[in-house]
Design an enzyme around this catalytic site. Sequence first.
Site, PDB file in Angstrom:
ATOM      1  N   GLU A   1       1.894   3.661   3.144  1.00 48.46           N
ATOM      2  CA  GLU A   1       2.401   3.043   4.370  1.00 48.46           C
ATOM      3  C   GLU A   1       3.925   3.030   4.301  1.00 48.46           C
ATOM      4  O   GLU A   1       4.525   2.120   3.736  1.00 48.46           O
ATOM      5  CB  GLU A   1       1.804   1.649   4.529  1.00 48.46           C
ATOM      6  CG  GLU A   1       0.271   1.703   4.592  1.00 48.46           C
ATOM      7  CD  GLU A   1      -0.404   0.344   4.578  1.00 48.46           C
ATOM      8  OE1 GLU A   1       0.312  -0.679   4.611  1.00 48.46           O
ATOM      9  OE2 GLU A   1      -1.647   0.303   4.524  1.00 48.46           O
TER      10      GLU A   1
ATOM     11  N   HIS B   1       0.865  -1.185   0.000  1.00 49.19           N
ATOM     12  CA  HIS B   1       0.000   0.000   0.000  1.00 49.19           C
ATOM     13  C   HIS B   1       0.899   1.231   0.000  1.00 49.19           C
ATOM     14  O   HIS B   1       1.796   1.369   0.843  1.00 49.19           O
ATOM     15  CB  HIS B   1      -0.916   0.008   1.228  1.00 49.19           C
ATOM     16  CG  HIS B   1      -1.915  -1.101   1.239  1.00 49.19           C
ATOM     17  ND1 HIS B   1      -2.234  -1.830   2.366  1.00 49.19           N
ATOM     18  CD2 HIS B   1      -2.682  -1.608   0.244  1.00 49.19           C
ATOM     19  CE1 HIS B   1      -3.147  -2.736   2.057  1.00 49.19           C
ATOM     20  NE2 HIS B   1      -3.437  -2.627   0.778  1.00 49.19           N
TER      21      HIS B   1
ATOM     22  N   HIS C   1       3.569  -3.293   6.839  1.00 44.73           N
ATOM     23  CA  HIS C   1       2.516  -2.321   6.558  1.00 44.73           C
ATOM     24  C   HIS C   1       2.447  -1.281   7.669  1.00 44.73           C
ATOM     25  O   HIS C   1       3.192  -1.338   8.653  1.00 44.73           O
ATOM     26  CB  HIS C   1       1.152  -3.027   6.461  1.00 44.73           C
ATOM     27  CG  HIS C   1       0.977  -3.866   5.244  1.00 44.73           C
ATOM     28  ND1 HIS C   1       0.189  -3.489   4.171  1.00 44.73           N
ATOM     29  CD2 HIS C   1       1.496  -5.079   4.922  1.00 44.73           C
ATOM     30  CE1 HIS C   1       0.230  -4.433   3.251  1.00 44.73           C
ATOM     31  NE2 HIS C   1       1.009  -5.410   3.682  1.00 44.73           N
TER      32      HIS C   1
ATOM     33  N   GLU D   1       1.970  -4.782  11.054  1.00 43.65           N
ATOM     34  CA  GLU D   1       1.560  -3.382  11.049  1.00 43.65           C
ATOM     35  C   GLU D   1       2.452  -2.593  12.003  1.00 43.65           C
ATOM     36  O   GLU D   1       2.523  -2.906  13.200  1.00 43.65           O
ATOM     37  CB  GLU D   1       0.100  -3.251  11.478  1.00 43.65           C
ATOM     38  CG  GLU D   1      -0.880  -4.089  10.671  1.00 43.65           C
ATOM     39  CD  GLU D   1      -1.162  -3.512   9.292  1.00 43.65           C
ATOM     40  OE1 GLU D   1      -0.958  -2.289   9.117  1.00 43.65           O
ATOM     41  OE2 GLU D   1      -1.595  -4.275   8.409  1.00 43.65           O
TER      42      GLU D   1
END
Length: 367
Positions: free
Chosen positions: A89, A86, A178, A242
């Site tokens: 990010e 993405h 991410h 994340e």
Amino acid sequence: MRSRVRGGFNYDDHVELQQEGIRMTKALFQDTLLNDTLDMTRPVTLGSIMSQSGVTVTVHERGFIEVIPPASRDVDKHVIISAGVHGNETTPLEMMDRWMSDILAGKLDIGCRCLFIIAHPEAINQHTRFIDTNLNRLFDDQVIPTNTESVIAARIKHYTEAFFCNTPKDARWHLDLHCSIRRSKHHSFAVSPRSRNETRSLDLVNFLSAAKVEALMLANAPSSTYSWYSAEHHSAQALTIELGQVNRIGENDLAQFKAFDRAIRFLLAGQGLAMAKHDHLPVMYRVTRTLMRLNQDFNFLFAEDVENFTSFVHGEVFGHDGDKPLMAQNANEAIVFPNPRVEIGQRAALMVCQVTIRYEHGQIIFD
């Protein structure tokens, strides 16, 4: 000429390493890995270089860089580290840039074979999640129309298959890095995809512990993410990780992730995570449900700034999908990745509950 030593620090060796790193960088990158990859106005330099210590760095194409340790080293892991799936990010991208710079400078020891992937330069440059569709939903076996992200997904699959080809299954690792769109009660957390293979090893939890990743979510069903693809199709010890919240390049506080940076360096050095001090255990969650958006009339009842891992009481209604109310089906069921604006048919949130785990034959088990 005698080497100058200052308090146990060999100054001449340090200067030589710096100079070697500069020579290697100029031979392969005009600037840095990240800047060269994102500069779409000029072609990247393809090819390989070898350091004085025998580390080989190969640029296969824009965003795909392989690092091979010296031939004298026993390789026990084959590790893919991907970022930029993405485009908005960016913390992992800055970290990856540092790792590559330190590899080239001889400051990061390499004891495993690794592939660095910067997945979506076009979206990164536009600081947007994607161009045409969500790249991290294109790794299942469904036939999809040709667009910007489908071409990238096919290329990623190609390099993943080539990298893992003829390697021991239990030596394959994949960390897909991410950042969350919204704030989270756990500043860093990971998702272990559900696969038919033994891809939830004790080593993986040891890595998360060393990295001080705060939580681990155990998925309960197949998905279409990149980490699921590498676990399902290549038996990789795979995680989606994340790291904080989305931000622009240059605006990230990397100091928040010192432990994660250190754990990655131990992993790449092939030193074994037992050498890294870790007394932290992530909070364990199981995914209870995946909420899919099925109707145009879809929304959550909570505010936009509600954090990931916000929990609800049993029976509490927190949204609707058409005429169907969305409610908590378990006590203290929490929501993660809520996004009411996803395309119809895509995941709008995960629901999770805390769980106690145990290990059987070196694999995570939960009741």
